[in-house]
Design a protein around this motif. Structure first.
Motif, PDB file in Angstrom:
ATOM      1  N   LEU A  62       0.835  -1.198   0.000  1.00  0.00           N
ATOM      2  CA  LEU A  62       0.000   0.000   0.000  1.00  0.00           C
ATOM      3  C   LEU A  62       0.872   1.251   0.000  1.00  0.00           C
ATOM      4  CD1 LEU A  62      -2.654  -1.039   2.682  1.00  0.00           C
ATOM      5  CD2 LEU A  62      -3.111  -0.656   0.275  1.00  0.00           C
ATOM      6  N   PRO A  63       0.544   2.244  -0.820  1.00  0.00           N
ATOM      7  CA  PRO A  63      -0.588   2.326  -1.745  1.00  0.00           C
ATOM      8  C   PRO A  63      -0.221   1.990  -3.196  1.00  0.00           C
ATOM      9  CG  PRO A  63       0.324   4.501  -1.445  1.00  0.00           C
ATOM     10  CD  PRO A  63       1.210   3.563  -0.658  1.00  0.00           C
ATOM     11  N   LEU A  64       0.977   1.455  -3.440  1.00  0.00           N
ATOM     12  CA  LEU A  64       1.465   1.212  -4.805  1.00  0.00           C
ATOM     13  C   LEU A  64       1.376  -0.273  -5.151  1.00  0.00           C
ATOM     14  CD1 LEU A  64       4.632   3.527  -4.699  1.00  0.00           C
ATOM     15  CD2 LEU A  64       2.366   4.064  -5.613  1.00  0.00           C
ATOM     16  N   MET A  65       0.235  -0.887  -4.857  1.00  0.00           N
ATOM     17  CA  MET A  65       0.111  -2.330  -4.995  1.00  0.00           C
ATOM     18  C   MET A  65      -0.749  -2.760  -6.164  1.00  0.00           C
ATOM     19  SD  MET A  65      -2.258  -0.854  -3.250  1.00  0.00           S
ATOM     20  CE  MET A  65      -4.010  -0.828  -3.021  1.00  0.00           C
ATOM     21  N   SER A  66      -1.379  -1.829  -6.874  1.00  0.00           N
ATOM     22  CA  SER A  66      -2.418  -2.199  -7.832  1.00  0.00           C
ATOM     23  C   SER A  66      -1.877  -2.898  -9.072  1.00  0.00           C
ATOM     24  CB  SER A  66      -3.210  -0.956  -8.253  1.00  0.00           C
ATOM     25  OG  SER A  66      -2.369   0.002  -8.863  1.00  0.00           O
ATOM     26  N   TRP A  67      -0.561  -2.831  -9.312  1.00  0.00           N
ATOM     27  CA  TRP A  67      -0.009  -3.442 -10.521  1.00  0.00           C
ATOM     28  C   TRP A  67       0.114  -4.966 -10.408  1.00  0.00           C
ATOM     29  CZ3 TRP A  67       4.459  -6.321 -10.350  1.00  0.00           C
ATOM     30  CH2 TRP A  67       5.276  -6.171  -9.223  1.00  0.00           C
ATOM     31  N   LEU A  68       0.240  -5.476  -9.186  1.00  0.00           N
ATOM     32  CA  LEU A  68       0.614  -6.881  -9.023  1.00  0.00           C
ATOM     33  C   LEU A  68      -0.447  -7.872  -9.514  1.00  0.00           C
ATOM     34  CD1 LEU A  68       2.965  -8.595  -7.999  1.00  0.00           C
ATOM     35  CD2 LEU A  68       1.831  -8.716  -5.793  1.00  0.00           C
ATOM     36  N   PRO A  69      -1.733  -7.713  -9.182  1.00  0.00           N
ATOM     37  CA  PRO A  69      -2.712  -8.686  -9.719  1.00  0.00           C
ATOM     38  C   PRO A  69      -2.764  -8.694 -11.248  1.00  0.00           C
ATOM     39  CG  PRO A  69      -3.660  -7.438  -7.902  1.00  0.00           C
ATOM     40  CD  PRO A  69      -2.367  -6.774  -8.242  1.00  0.00           C
ATOM     41  N   ASP A  70      -2.594  -7.536 -11.879  1.00  0.00           N
ATOM     42  CA  ASP A  70      -2.621  -7.488 -13.338  1.00  0.00           C
ATOM     43  C   ASP A  70      -1.379  -8.111 -13.965  1.00  0.00           C
ATOM     44  OD1 ASP A  70      -5.022  -6.214 -13.149  1.00  0.00           O
ATOM     45  OD2 ASP A  70      -4.243  -4.211 -13.490  1.00  0.00           O
ATOM     46  N   ALA A  71      -0.322  -8.289 -13.163  1.00  0.00           N
ATOM     47  CA  ALA A  71       0.900  -8.913 -13.685  1.00  0.00           C
ATOM     48  C   ALA A  71       0.680 -10.368 -14.074  1.00  0.00           C
ATOM     49  CB  ALA A  71       2.018  -8.814 -12.645  1.00  0.00           C
ATOM     50  N   MET A  72      -0.497 -10.920 -13.723  1.00  0.00           N
ATOM     51  CA  MET A  72      -0.826 -12.295 -14.107  1.00  0.00           C
ATOM     52  C   MET A  72      -1.033 -12.439 -15.608  1.00  0.00           C
ATOM     53  SD  MET A  72      -0.686 -13.922 -11.323  1.00  0.00           S
ATOM     54  CE  MET A  72       0.660 -12.791 -11.098  1.00  0.00           C
ATOM     55  N   ALA A  73      -1.034 -11.321 -16.337  1.00  0.00           N
ATOM     56  CA  ALA A  73      -1.217 -11.389 -17.785  1.00  0.00           C
ATOM     57  C   ALA A  73      -0.051 -12.086 -18.472  1.00  0.00           C
ATOM     58  CB  ALA A  73      -1.379  -9.971 -18.350  1.00  0.00           C
ATOM     59  N   GLY A  74       1.121 -12.105 -17.822  1.00  0.00           N
ATOM     60  CA  GLY A  74       2.283 -12.754 -18.413  1.00  0.00           C
ATOM     61  C   GLY A  74       2.196 -14.270 -18.326  1.00  0.00           C
TER      62      GLY A  74
END
Length: 619
Positions: free
Chosen positions: A227-239
Motif C-alpha cells: 500500500l498504496p502502490l500495490m495495484s499493478w501486481l494482480p494485473d501482472a498475471m497477464a504474463g
C-alpha cells in the motif's frame, strides 16, 4: 574466488544477450537449454562461493563513474545477507527456467521469452550483490524494464500490453522515492557504498534519518506491491505462468524487502519509520487477504496471497527482525514458486482455463500435481510444522514480544490475516480439486518437465522450517547468527511460546473448517455486494482512476484542446489564413488585365496629387 563471484552475475547476462542476438538462428530447444544452463551455472557459482560468505567476499569488475569526488564501481559483495538471497534467486530461477522450457516449448516467441527471463535474473542479482546504491538502482530499474517486457509478453492482446505498462508506470512512482533517498544520502555522506552508509548512519540528523527511511519505504512499496502502490501486481498475471512464478516468488516483489534489510542499520534508527514499515506491511497483508477471498482466477488468488505474504515480511522488518523477514522471504519463495508452477500445470490440464469455478475434480487428472499443489497450499495456510508455519509464527511472535499496544495491534492484524489466508487457501483447494470437473474444455496432458521441477520446491517449502526452529522445538535462531544480528529477536518464555503456537494452530484449523463447510459441495459463484467489493479488490483501481487517471486525462485534454489546438494552433492557423487572404488580394492586382492596371494608375495619380496638395496647404 573473484572470478567465481563475477560468474554469478555475468552468466545470466551472457545467456540473455546471446539469445537476444543469435537465438532466432538456433534450433528450437537450444535457446531454452542455454538460458537454463546459464542460471544453473550461476547457482553452482553461488554454492562455490558459500564458504566465503561468512567473512564477506568482495570484487570490483571495473570503475563505472569517476568524476571529482564521486566514484561508482561495478562492485559485488557476497556476505551472509546477499549470499542467502543470491542462492534463493538462482536456485528457484533455475527450476523456473526448466519448467518454462516445457511450458513455452510451442510458443513462437520462445527466444524473446528466454532472453528476457535471463536478463531479469541478471538484474535481480545486480540488486542483491551490488555493494553500492547506484549499482543497486541500476538493477532496480533493470527488473522494472524486464518485468514490463515479460508481463506484456503476449502484447497482441491489448489487456496484456496494458498490464505491462501499468506495472512499469506504478513501480516508477516508487523508484522516484528511492532515487531521492540515494541522492540525499550521497549529499550527506559523500558516498554511495552500502557498507559505508551503514557504518556512518549516526552522523545523520535523526529527523533526516526518518525522512530518508520513509523515502526508502516508498521505493520498497512500489517494487514489492505494498500500500498504496500495490495495484499493478494482480494485473501482472497477464504474463506467462513462469513469469508469474519468478516475479512473485523469488525476485521482483522481494526486492523492496531486501532493500530495507540491506539498509536496516539506517532505518532502525527511526522509530517512526519502523512503525510505518510495520503498519504498511500489516495493512497490506490484511487488504490482500480480504481481496483473495472472492477471486475467480486461480493466479489472481495467488497474486493477492503474494502481496499479503510480502506484507508479513514488511511487518518483520518493522518490528525489528531482519532474520524473521529473510526467513519468511526464503520459505515463501519455495512454496509460492511451487503454487504458481502448479497453477500453470492445472491451467494446462484444464485446457487453458483460469477460472476456478470452471475446474473442479482436477485431482483425478494428475495425482502428482494434486499432492504437490496441496503441499504449497499447506505452507501458505500455515499448516503446523511446514516452513510457512514457522516463518510466519516467528514474525507474529516478534511483534507480540514487544508488548506495547502498537505492536500488539500489529500482532492482531497478523493473526486475522493468517485466519483469512487459511480460509482462502482451502477455498481454492475445494473449488479446484473437490467434486466433479465442471469445465467445457477437454483435459490436456502435461509435459513431464513441468511436473519434475515441482517436488524439490515442495521439499524445501515443507522442510525449510528446519533452518530456524523456535526454542519450543529445541531450535535456535540460526538465521539471526548468520545475519550477524543475534539480538534482533526478543526471546519469550516457554509458556508464551506455547500460547502463540496454539493460537497459530487454532487459526489454521478454524480457517480450514470454515472453508470445508462452505465449499465442500459446489454451490456456484458468490453474487452479492460484498463479494463484488472483494472481487474488485476494494475498487482500488476505480478509485485511482477517478482520483488520478481521470484528472490527469482531463488536464491533458485541456492542454491539448485548449492550449495546443485553441491557442497555439489557433494563432498559427489565424496568421496563416490572414496571410493567404492578403496574398489573394495582392495577387488580384497583377492578373494581367489592362483595365485594372489603368485603374491602378489613376488611383496612384490621385494619391500623388493629393499628397502634394496636402503639403502645399500645410505650408
Amino acid at each position: 574466488m573473484a572470478q567465481l563471484l563475477a560468474a554469478i552475475i555475468l552468466l545470466p547476462l551472457i545467456g540473455g544477450v546471446f539469445n537476444a542476438c543469435f537465438g532466432s538462428r538456433l534450433p528450437r530447444p537450444v535457446p531454452a537449454i542455454l538460458a537454463s544452463g546459464a542460471v544453473i551455472g550461476s547457482f553452482l557459482a553461488c554454492l562455490g562461493m558459500l564458504p566465503e560468505a561468512a567473512e564477506g567476499a568482495r570484487t570490483t569488475l571495473f570503475t563505472w563513474l569517476n568524476s571529482g569526488g564521486f566514484r561508482a564501481d561495478v562492485g559485488l559483495l557476497f556476505d551472509p545477507l546477499s549470499s542467502s538471497m543470491a542462492l534463493m534467486v538462482t536456485g528457484v530461477a533455475s527450476l523456473i527456467h526448466l519448467y518454462a522450457a516445457g511450458y513455452m516449448e510451442e510458443d513462437e516467441d520462445q527466444v524473446r521469452f528466454f532472453a528476457l527471463l535471463n536478463l531479469f535474473v541478471f538484474a535481480m542479482l545486480m540488486i542483491v550483490l551490488a555493494d553500492n546504491l547506484l549499482l543497486m538502482f541500476l538493477g532496480w530499474e533493470g527488473v522494472g524494464f524486464c518485468s514490463y517486457g515479460l508481463i506484456g509478453f503476449w502484447y497482441r492482446k491489448s489487456e496484456n500490453a496494458d498490464a505491462g505498462r501499468k506495472a512499469f508506470i506504478v513501480t516508477r512512482i516508487g523508484d522516484l522515492f528511492f532515487t531521492i533517498a540515494v541522492l540525499w544520502l550521497f549529499a550527506l555522506l559523500g558516498t554511495i557504498g552500502i557498507e559505508e552508509i551503514n557504518s556512518r548512519v549516526l552522523e545523520i540528523d535523526p529527523t533526516v534519518v526518518t525522512i530518508i527511511s520513509l523515502l526508502l519505504l516508498g521505493g520498497a512499496c512500489g517494487k514489492s506491491a505494498q500500500l498504496p502502490l500495490m495495484s499493478w501486481l494482480p494485473d501482472a498475471m497477464a504474463g506467462p505462468t513462469p513469469v508469474s512464478a519468478l516475479i512473485h516468488a523469488a525476485t521482483m516483489v522481494t526486492a523492496g524487502v531486501y532493500l530495507l534489510c540491506r539498509l536496516f542499520p539506517l532505518v532502525s534508527l527511526s522509530p517512526i519509520a519502523m512503525g510505518a514499515i510495520a503498519l504498511v506491511g500489516a495493512l497490506t497483508a490484511l487488504y490482500a487477504a480480504t481481496s483473495a477471498l472472492c477471486q475467480r482466477e486461480i493466479k489472481r488468488v495467488l497474486a493477492f496471497s503474494t502481496m499479503s505474504q510480502v506484507g508479513y515480511m514488511f511487518m518483520a522488518v518493522g518490528v525489528g527482525s531482519v532474520s524473521a523477514a529473510m526467513f519468511h522471504l526464503l520459505t515463501h519463495a519455495f512454496f509460492k514458486a511451487l503454487l504458481f508452477m502448479g497453477a500453470g500445470c492445472l491451467i494446462h490440464l484444464a485446457g487453458h482455463e483460469n477460472d476456478i469455478f470452471e475446474m473442479g475434480g482436477m485431482r483425478k487428472f494428475s495425482k502428482p500435481v494434486f499432492w504437490l499443489f496441496m503441499a504449497g497450499l499447506f505452507c501458505l495456510a500455515g499448516a503446523p510444522l511446514t516452513g510457512g508455519f514457522f516463518s510466519k509464527d516467528l514474525i507474529l511472535a516478534t511483534a507480540y514480544a514487544h508488548g506495547d499496544s502498537f505492536h500488539l495491534a500489529i500482532y492482531g492484524l497478523g493473526v486475522l490475516t493468517a485466519l483469512l489466508t487459511s480460509f482462502y487457501s482451502f477455498r481454492l483447494a475445494y473449488l479446484v480439486f473437490a467434486g466433479d470437473y465442471r469445465g467445457e474444455a477437454h483435459p490436456h496432458s502435461l509435459p513431464k518437465l513441468m511436473v519434475w521441477t515441482l517436488p524439490l520446491l515442495a521439499l524445501f517449502g515443507l522442510g525449510a522450517g528446519l533452518f530456524n526452529l523456535p526454542h519450543l522445538f529445541g531450535g535456535h535462531s540460526w538465521l539471526s547468527g548468520w545475519f550477524g544480528r543475534e539480538n534482533d529477536i526478543l526471546h519469550l518464555s516457554l509458556q508464551t511460546e506455547y500460547q502463540l503456537i496454539a493460537t497459530a494452530v487454532g487459526v489454521f484449523v478454524i480457517g480450514w473448517l470454515i472453508a470445508h463447510f462452505r465449499y465442500r459441495t459446489y454451490s456456484g459463484p458468490e453474487y452479492n455486494r460484498a463479494s463484488e467489493f472483494l472481487l474488485s479488490a476494494w475498487y482500488v483501481d476505480a478509485l485511482y482512476d477517478r482520483l488520478l487517471v481521470r484528472p490527469f486525462d482531463l488536464f491533458c485534454r485541456f492542454c491539448w484542446q485548449g492550449g495546443e489546438m485553441g491557442v497555439i494552433n489557433g494563432v498559427l492557423d489565424g496568421l496563416a489564413s490572414g496571410s493567404q487572404g492578403w496574398s489573394r488580394s495582392l495577387r488580384a492586382l497583377s492578373d494581367g488585365k489592362i483595365p485594372r492596371y489603368l485603374q491602378g494608375f489613376a488611383w496612384g495619380f490621385l494619391l500623388i496629387v493629393g499628397w502634394f496638395l496636402l503639403k502645399a496647404v500645410a505650408k
